[in-house]
Design an enzyme around this catalytic site. Structure first.
Site, PDB file in Angstrom:
ATOM      1  N   LYS A 198       0.864  -1.231  -0.010  1.00  0.00           N
ATOM      2  CA  LYS A 198       0.067  -0.135  -0.040  1.00  0.00           C
ATOM      3  C   LYS A 198       0.764   1.192   0.122  1.00  0.00           C
ATOM      4  O   LYS A 198       2.043   1.406   0.112  1.00  0.00           O
ATOM      5  CB  LYS A 198      -0.820   0.019   1.305  1.00  0.00           C
TER       6      LYS A 198
HETATM    7  C1  LIG Z   1      -5.345  -4.543   1.196  1.00  0.00           C
HETATM    8  C2  LIG Z   1      -6.745  -4.364   1.180  1.00  0.00           C
HETATM    9  C3  LIG Z   1      -7.486  -4.705   2.334  1.00  0.00           C
HETATM   10  C4  LIG Z   1      -6.877  -5.311   3.464  1.00  0.00           C
HETATM   11  O1  LIG Z   1      -5.715  -4.705   4.089  1.00  0.00           O
HETATM   12  P1  LIG Z   1      -5.169  -5.426   5.384  1.00  0.00           P
HETATM   13  O2  LIG Z   1      -4.622  -4.193   6.133  1.00  0.00           O
HETATM   14  O3  LIG Z   1      -4.226  -6.390   4.750  1.00  0.00           O
HETATM   15  O4  LIG Z   1      -6.279  -6.236   6.096  1.00  0.00           O
HETATM   16  C5  LIG Z   1      -8.938  -4.416   2.229  1.00  0.00           C
HETATM   17  N1  LIG Z   1      -9.504  -4.067   1.274  1.00  0.00           N
HETATM   18  C6  LIG Z   1      -8.939  -3.536   0.074  1.00  0.00           C
HETATM   19  C7  LIG Z   1      -9.725  -2.979  -0.943  1.00  0.00           C
HETATM   20  C8  LIG Z   1      -7.313  -3.779  -0.063  1.00  0.00           C
HETATM   21  O5  LIG Z   1      -6.983  -3.513  -1.232  1.00  0.00           O
END
Ligand SMILES: *Cc1c(COP(=O)(O)O)cnc(C)c1O
Length: 400
Positions: A196
């Site tokens: 991210k």
């Molecule tokens: C990465 C992601 C998540 C989950 O994030 P985590 O921090 O790994 O729990 C949820 N929704 C979307 C759209 C994502 O891309």
């Protein structure tokens, strides 16, 4: 002449594999992690508080609560909003599994609303038709960093008495009419997973402007014990604590926050670099008949976070499918991602709700064509040249 792809025995565009989603990290993160270890305080503590305060300031929201993931934030949001078994929550099929999984965890039923293939977001025009007697709320997904149409979603939610929870995993830097996503709707959750835009490896943050909800998240994230119980080992603290309700173990801890504090400071400069990469990719790839380049332009009030660079293939113009395209890029030493294979096509959701391909035609359209190119402030111009060269090479070689 078209050059032979590596997958057919030609030479790859680069020698070293370019991994998808390499975070941009600096010495500051390394030093802060070392300082945290030396400080003797590893758990939830002062660095987590500092990161929460800075994150809340960045978004312009009242409360930010550090968690171990975005998924934890979505789960706790639905718990606090009181989602009960048999109730329905509307969301997008074009998302990661956890968006719908957390609805299932509370015994709820995710109801998918098809997307708009131009924005990849839930189509607000179809939203109202999905609302029924059991609908409690909406979980929005701001796909790849492009904001949903929040005015119409919030208007419908208000009129129909529904909650709005934002899955803001892609949307830290996103602005909608000059507001951050964290400041819209009831609660928002952000992800600091390794790929991210604010990368910690693992971690998440929940934001809300409601004091009572923020306090409850603080209690639920740490076993359900009184909210400043983490201080119980500190000099000025009361070592006793009270269990208020059976909570969970979903808190952030200071080693995560140590990285997060410095990643937060890089957000704007990293976004500027990713935007440059977007512009480079867009102008190079728009010339290819075999792909569709999405329109992600910003205007005065709206900002795309440039979390994911998504390219849609045109299989009718190609002799290989999306998965073949990905394998060919891999042989060129270019890593890619898929965001996402639509949730209604996954085994669990297909099986439980009997979804069939064609139920959400726009999501199906994107699901079979989408691929994500390497995008990170850590990419050099040369890396991005390799990406464009590889896409061009594969598209042209396999052109129909
Ligand atoms: C990465 C992601 C998540 C989950 O994030 P985590 O921090 O790994 O729990 C949820 N929704 C979307 C759209 C994502 O891309």
């Amino acid at each position: 002449m078209t050059e032979k792809p590596a997958i057919e025995g030609g030479n790859p565009v680069r020698d070293e594999f370019l991994v998808y989603g390499r975070p941009s990290m600096g010495e500051e993160e390394v030093m802060e992690v070392a300082d945290t270890i030396r400080s003797g305080w590893l758990g939830l503590g002062p660095r987590t508080s500092e990161f929460e305060n800075r994150f809340a300031d960045y978004l312009g929201v009242k409360h930010a609560v550090g968690l171990n993931s975005c998924t934890a934030g979505l789960f706790l949001s639905l718990k606090i909003l009181g989602l009960r078994p048999g109730e329905e929550v509307i969301t997008s099929p074009m998302t990661f599994a956890s968006t719908a999984n957390v609805i299932e965890h509370h015994g709820g039923r995710p109801v998918f609303v098809d997307i708009d293939r131009k924005t990849l977001n839930m189509d607000p025009a179809r939203l109202e038709g999905a609302i029924g007697d059991r609908t409690r709320g909406i979980v929005t997904v701001h796909m790849a960093g492009r904001s949903c149409e929040m005015d119409s979603i919030l208007e419908i939610a208000e009129r129909r008495g529904l909650f709005v929870v934002n899955d803001s995993a892609h949307a830290i830097e996103t602005r909608y009419k000059n507001s951050s996503i964290g400041s819209l709707g009831d609660m928002s959750s952000f992800s600091f997973y390794a790929t991210k835009t604010l990368a910690i490896g693992e971690g998440g943050m929940l934001t809300t402007s409601t004091d009572e909800w923020a306090e409850r998240v603080r209690i639920l994230r740490l076993h359900g014990i009184s909210s400043d119980a983490w201080k119980r080992y500190a000099l000025d603290a009361e070592p006793r604590y009270e269990t208020i309700e059976p909570g969970y173990k979903l808190n952030m801890w200071d080693l995560q926050a140590a990285i997060g504090i410095h990643q937060l400071k890089r957000l704007e400069s990293n976004l500027a670099r990713r935007k440059e990469l977007f512009i480079r990719y867009d102008s190079a790839l728009r010339e290819l008949d075999q792909v569709i380049v999405l329109d992600t332009r910003d205007d005065d009030e709206t900002r795309h976070s440039r979390c994911i660079y998504i390219l849609l293939l045109r299989p009718e113009a190609l002799r290989i499918d999306r998965d073949g395209f990905i394998s060919a890029l891999k042989a060129e030493n270019i890593g890619t991602g898929i965001h996402f294979r639509a949730l209604h096509t996954h085994k669990y959701y297909r099986g439980k709700y009997g979804y069939a391909p064609g139920d959400f035609p726009e999501a199906d359209f994107v699901s079979g064509r989408t691929l994500s190119l390497p995008l990170s402030a850590a990419l050099t111009d040369e890396d991005s040249n390799h990406v464009m060269e590889a896409v061009r090479k594969i598209a042209r070689y396999y052109a129909r």
